[in-house]
Write a protein that holds these residues in place. Structure first.
Motif, PDB file in Angstrom:
ATOM      1  N   ALA A  61      82.794 -74.558  -0.161  1.00 28.28           N
ATOM      2  CA  ALA A  61      82.330 -73.869  -1.080  1.00 28.28           C
ATOM      3  C   ALA A  61      81.000 -73.010  -0.490  1.00 28.28           C
ATOM      4  O   ALA A  61      80.445 -73.978   0.364  1.00 28.28           O
ATOM      5  CB  ALA A  61      82.071 -74.713  -2.417  1.00 28.28           C
ATOM      6  N   LYS A  63      77.110 -72.021  -0.112  1.00 26.08           N
ATOM      7  CA  LYS A  63      75.872 -72.622  -0.645  1.00 26.08           C
ATOM      8  C   LYS A  63      75.298 -72.028  -1.790  1.00 26.08           C
ATOM      9  O   LYS A  63      75.325 -70.709  -1.931  1.00 26.08           O
ATOM     10  CB  LYS A  63      74.934 -72.585   0.264  1.00 26.08           C
ATOM     11  CG  LYS A  63      74.937 -73.697   1.575  1.00 26.08           C
ATOM     12  CD  LYS A  63      73.830 -73.675   2.696  1.00 26.08           C
ATOM     13  CE  LYS A  63      74.186 -74.523   3.705  1.00 26.08           C
ATOM     14  NZ  LYS A  63      73.080 -74.816   4.638  1.00 26.08           N
ATOM     15  N   PRO A  64      74.949 -72.773  -2.476  1.00 24.30           N
ATOM     16  CA  PRO A  64      74.003 -71.984  -3.706  1.00 24.30           C
ATOM     17  C   PRO A  64      72.733 -71.412  -3.268  1.00 24.30           C
ATOM     18  O   PRO A  64      71.913 -72.042  -2.523  1.00 24.30           O
ATOM     19  CB  PRO A  64      73.802 -73.081  -4.886  1.00 24.30           C
ATOM     20  CG  PRO A  64      73.962 -74.408  -4.199  1.00 24.30           C
ATOM     21  CD  PRO A  64      74.615 -74.239  -2.926  1.00 24.30           C
ATOM     22  N   LYS A  65      72.341 -70.083  -3.937  1.00 17.13           N
ATOM     23  CA  LYS A  65      71.278 -69.668  -3.610  1.00 17.13           C
ATOM     24  C   LYS A  65      69.871 -70.439  -3.947  1.00 17.13           C
ATOM     25  O   LYS A  65      70.200 -70.873  -5.193  1.00 17.13           O
ATOM     26  CB  LYS A  65      71.059 -68.261  -3.997  1.00 17.13           C
ATOM     27  CG  LYS A  65      72.047 -67.241  -3.306  1.00 17.13           C
ATOM     28  CD  LYS A  65      71.729 -65.787  -3.812  1.00 17.13           C
ATOM     29  CE  LYS A  65      72.741 -65.060  -3.120  1.00 17.13           C
ATOM     30  NZ  LYS A  65      72.504 -63.352  -3.577  1.00 17.13           N
ATOM     31  N   LYS A  66      69.032 -70.527  -3.232  1.00 20.75           N
ATOM     32  CA  LYS A  66      67.673 -71.165  -3.611  1.00 20.75           C
ATOM     33  C   LYS A  66      67.052 -70.403  -4.639  1.00 20.75           C
ATOM     34  O   LYS A  66      66.577 -69.105  -4.327  1.00 20.75           O
ATOM     35  CB  LYS A  66      66.907 -71.405  -2.551  1.00 20.75           C
ATOM     36  CG  LYS A  66      67.304 -72.606  -1.684  1.00 20.75           C
ATOM     37  CD  LYS A  66      66.154 -72.949  -0.789  1.00 20.75           C
ATOM     38  CE  LYS A  66      66.809 -74.188   0.409  1.00 20.75           C
ATOM     39  NZ  LYS A  66      65.865 -74.313   1.414  1.00 20.75           N
TER      40      LYS A  66
END
Length: 178
Positions: A61, A63-66
């Motif tokens: 998946a 990475k989610p954005k910070k």
């Protein structure tokens, strides 16, 4: 020497130094294996014979954005804020007591320390010199800042502050005792 004699210099035939590499088990380097597998899973082509890397890319998946905090800016709103801006500076300096004649250096040191503390609380990213340069160059011409300064100079009731018109106390002539 003859062929039938053994000499001290004859070396017997030795087996090869390294065995075949195919016979060795794979070496584990953390989570990756030498044979290309990740986390103990080998790279095998998908059922349709597609590239093995595309099968792994689909499984991983993104990475989610910070979520970043907005960077505060030194603007007229922050400078005129009563909690930390110029109005707070005025209220902060009401409690300061200078020592007077002969202690000018310590009085200036105290004054500059208060200004540095105020500037750091106003905008912690910049030192005092940079804060004052920004205020003098870009914020001095803003109407909001000029109105705030005028209100600070006039005091709370709209009239000029009493401090603006302080007259030195008259010096009474010394009485000579007879």
């Amino acid at each position: 020497m003859s062929d039938g004699e053994e000499s001290d210099y004859d070396v017997p035939d030795l087996p090869p130094v390294l065995p075949d590499l195919e016979d060795l088990p794979p070496i584990n380097f953390g989570s990756q294996l030498i044979d290309g597998g990740i986390d103990g899973v080998e790279n095998t082509p998908g059922a349709d014979g597609a590239n093995p890397d595309s099968a792994q890319a689909a499984a991983v998946a993104p990475k989610p954005k910070k979520i970043r905090k907005p960077v505060p800016k030194l603007d007229a709103e922050r400078l005129c804020n009563p909690a930390r801006g110029m109005p707070h500076l005025v209220s902060d300096f009401k409690s300061i007591r200078f020592r007077g004649k002969g202690h000018e250096a310590s009085d200036i040191r105290l004054l500059m320390r208060r200004y540095e503390h105020w500037a750091h609380r106003l905008f912690p990213k910049y030192p005092l010199r940079t804060v004052t340069e920004v205020i003098e160059t870009s914020l001095n011409s803003k109407k909001d800042v000029r109105v705030c300064l005028a209100q600070l100079r006039q005091g709370d009731n709209g009239e000029p502050a009493a401090d603006d018109f302080l007259q030195p106390e008259p010096v009474l002539p010394m009485q000579v005792a007879t």
